[in-house]
Design a protein around this motif. Structure first.
Motif, mmCIF file in Angstrom:
data_model
loop_
_atom_site.group_PDB
_atom_site.id
_atom_site.type_symbol
_atom_site.label_atom_id
_atom_site.label_comp_id
_atom_site.label_asym_id
_atom_site.label_seq_id
_atom_site.Cartn_x
_atom_site.Cartn_y
_atom_site.Cartn_z
ATOM 1 N N PHE A 86 0.817 -1.211 0.000
ATOM 2 C CA PHE A 86 0.000 0.000 0.000
ATOM 3 C C PHE A 86 0.851 1.261 0.000
ATOM 4 N N THR A 87 1.862 1.314 0.838
ATOM 5 C CA THR A 87 2.698 2.503 0.946
ATOM 6 C C THR A 87 3.437 2.792 -0.350
ATOM 7 N N ALA A 88 3.993 1.745 -0.959
ATOM 8 C CA ALA A 88 4.741 1.931 -2.209
ATOM 9 C C ALA A 88 3.830 2.392 -3.340
ATOM 10 N N ILE A 89 2.648 1.803 -3.444
ATOM 11 C CA ILE A 89 1.721 2.179 -4.510
ATOM 12 C C ILE A 89 1.208 3.595 -4.298
ATOM 13 N N THR A 90 0.899 3.949 -3.055
ATOM 14 C CA THR A 90 0.434 5.307 -2.754
ATOM 15 C C THR A 90 1.479 6.340 -3.140
ATOM 16 N N ALA A 91 2.733 6.090 -2.790
ATOM 17 C CA ALA A 91 3.814 7.017 -3.123
ATOM 18 C C ALA A 91 4.047 7.073 -4.632
ATOM 19 N N LEU A 93 1.836 6.615 -7.045
ATOM 20 C CA LEU A 93 0.774 7.416 -7.652
ATOM 21 C C LEU A 93 1.002 8.902 -7.417
ATOM 22 N N ARG A 94 1.377 9.251 -6.196
ATOM 23 C CA ARG A 94 1.570 10.658 -5.850
ATOM 24 C C ARG A 94 2.665 11.286 -6.714
ATOM 25 N N THR A 95 3.785 10.601 -6.847
ATOM 26 C CA THR A 95 4.898 11.128 -7.640
ATOM 27 C C THR A 95 4.533 11.226 -9.119
ATOM 28 N N ALA A 96 3.894 10.186 -9.642
ATOM 29 C CA ALA A 96 3.535 10.175 -11.064
ATOM 30 C C ALA A 96 2.560 11.294 -11.395
ATOM 31 N N ALA A 97 1.625 11.579 -10.483
ATOM 32 C CA ALA A 97 0.606 12.601 -10.740
ATOM 33 C C ALA A 97 1.198 14.000 -10.813
ATOM 34 N N LEU A 98 2.327 14.214 -10.184
ATOM 35 C CA LEU A 98 2.949 15.533 -10.187
ATOM 36 C C LEU A 98 3.622 15.865 -11.512
ATOM 37 N N GLU A 99 4.020 14.842 -12.269
ATOM 38 C CA GLU A 99 4.892 15.071 -13.414
ATOM 39 C C GLU A 99 4.304 14.626 -14.752
ATOM 40 N N HIS A 100 3.093 14.055 -14.744
ATOM 41 C CA HIS A 100 2.567 13.478 -15.980
ATOM 42 C C HIS A 100 1.113 13.887 -16.220
ATOM 43 N N ASP A 101 0.711 13.812 -17.485
ATOM 44 C CA ASP A 101 -0.669 14.112 -17.861
ATOM 45 C C ASP A 101 -1.575 12.900 -17.688
ATOM 46 N N VAL A 102 -1.029 11.720 -17.915
ATOM 47 C CA VAL A 102 -1.794 10.475 -17.844
ATOM 48 C C VAL A 102 -0.983 9.448 -17.069
ATOM 49 N N HIS A 111 -10.471 -6.697 -5.718
ATOM 50 C CA HIS A 111 -10.775 -6.420 -4.317
ATOM 51 C C HIS A 111 -10.180 -7.474 -3.377
ATOM 52 N N GLY A 112 -9.090 -8.113 -3.801
ATOM 53 C CA GLY A 112 -8.443 -9.108 -2.968
ATOM 54 C C GLY A 112 -7.574 -8.477 -1.896
ATOM 55 N N ALA A 113 -7.044 -9.327 -1.003
ATOM 56 C CA ALA A 113 -6.245 -8.826 0.118
ATOM 57 C C ALA A 113 -4.975 -8.124 -0.353
ATOM 58 N N ALA A 114 -4.430 -8.520 -1.510
ATOM 59 C CA ALA A 114 -3.187 -7.923 -2.005
ATOM 60 C C ALA A 114 -3.430 -6.815 -3.024
ATOM 61 N N ASP A 115 -4.698 -6.463 -3.249
ATOM 62 C CA ASP A 115 -5.033 -5.448 -4.253
ATOM 63 C C ASP A 115 -5.216 -4.093 -3.563
ATOM 64 N N HIS A 116 -4.149 -3.284 -3.590
ATOM 65 C CA HIS A 116 -4.129 -2.031 -2.824
ATOM 66 C C HIS A 116 -4.380 -0.783 -3.666
ATOM 67 N N MET A 117 -4.601 -0.938 -4.964
ATOM 68 C CA MET A 117 -4.670 0.237 -5.827
ATOM 69 C C MET A 117 -5.825 1.160 -5.459
ATOM 70 N N ARG A 118 -6.996 0.616 -5.218
ATOM 71 C CA ARG A 118 -8.151 1.476 -4.941
ATOM 72 C C ARG A 118 -7.961 2.258 -3.640
ATOM 73 N N GLU A 119 -7.384 1.625 -2.624
ATOM 74 C CA GLU A 119 -7.123 2.340 -1.374
ATOM 75 C C GLU A 119 -6.032 3.389 -1.560
ATOM 76 N N ALA A 120 -5.041 3.075 -2.389
ATOM 77 C CA ALA A 120 -3.982 4.048 -2.671
ATOM 78 C C ALA A 120 -4.539 5.241 -3.439
#
Length: 264
Positions: A86-91, A93-102, A111-120
């Protein structure tokens, strides 16, 4: 005199470039390149040539996306691979959003236990316009925004990711790039196969061309039976057949809608 030779939102093709040069123009205003970033998620993924341990597989989606988005109007950045954390995916996304259009991601959309994208995404204040899409394959695909960046979440299964990239990501990137036409062109064709489907979801089927009927319409053969994880049907297909959500089955001789694979 006064005739329009091209217009806003059109691609500067080689022939249009020649026409502009013939008119004495050596420069024209164009939209800037779309900055597209992609990262894949999954602790089980490895890059090609790296030896696989038990339960590991090779990443193919980032290579598929890079080849699909190899276009003069795109500045594509491969951000590599992130584990199911979760922490790695959240970070990421945050970095990518600052520098890219898409931002395009692959995996962790279910929605499995290892699927963290939606929470990130939630942790980054993302606004999801479409949390999942009534299509097969590709139902877990997601569409929205993270900050100022357009976000497109592809499923992890390769065939589902390929279909979602073609049908969702490419039109969105065309729109971002300023193209006047963003949707694909579908052509009438004739099914050379039987297929049954559930109603309620639009279905995309990889097909090959097997000839033409007496009226000159292309005749199509289905490749594979809808396995989301299978790459071979997409690798050998001439394009996709699109079956509407209301349609229940296809029989040989039925008219279908066919989209040949083409560049962006």
């Amino acid at each position: 005199m006064g005739r329009m030779v091209t217009q806003k939102g059109c691609r500067v093709t080689p022939h249009i470039a020649a026409l502009l040069a013939a008119l004495g123009l050596d420069k024209v205003g164009v939209f800037p390149k779309v900055k597209v970033a992609m990262f894949v998620t999954g602790s089980e993924l490895r890059r090609p040539r790296v030896p696989l341990a038990a339960g590991q597989i090779y990443d193919s989606n980032s290579f598929m996306a890079a080849a699909t988005l190899n276009n003069p109007c795109i500045d594509f950045t491969d951000l590599g691979h992130l584990p199911d954390d979760f922490t790695a995916i959240t970070a990421g996304l945050r970095t990518a959003a600052l520098e890219h259009d898409v931002i395009i991601t692959s995996g962790a959309m279910s929605h499995g236990a290892a699927d963290h994208m939606r929470e990130a995404l939630k942790a980054n204040g993302a606004q999801l316009s479409v949390p999942q899409i009534a299509m097969r394959p590709g139902k877990p695909a997601t569409f929205g925004r993270v900050g100022r960046a357009l976000f497109i979440g592809l499923p992890g299964n390769p065939m589902a990711a390929a279909v979602a990239l073609q049908q969702i990501a490419l039109p969105a990137i065309r729109l971002t790039a300023g193209f006047k036409t963003t949707t694909s062109t579908w052509f009438p064709a004739v099914a050379g196969f039987d297929h049954e489907k559930r109603t309620g979801r639009t279905e995309f089927i990889p097909v090959s061309l097997s000839g033409r009927d007496q009226s000159g319409q292309p005749v199509l053969q289905m490749l594979g039976r809808g396995s989301s994880g299978s790459l071979l049907p997409m690798a050998t297909a001439a394009g996709l057949v699109r079956l509407s959500a209301e349609r229940e089955k296809v029989a040989p001789g039925d008219l279908v809608r066919f989209e040949p694979f083409q560049d962006m």
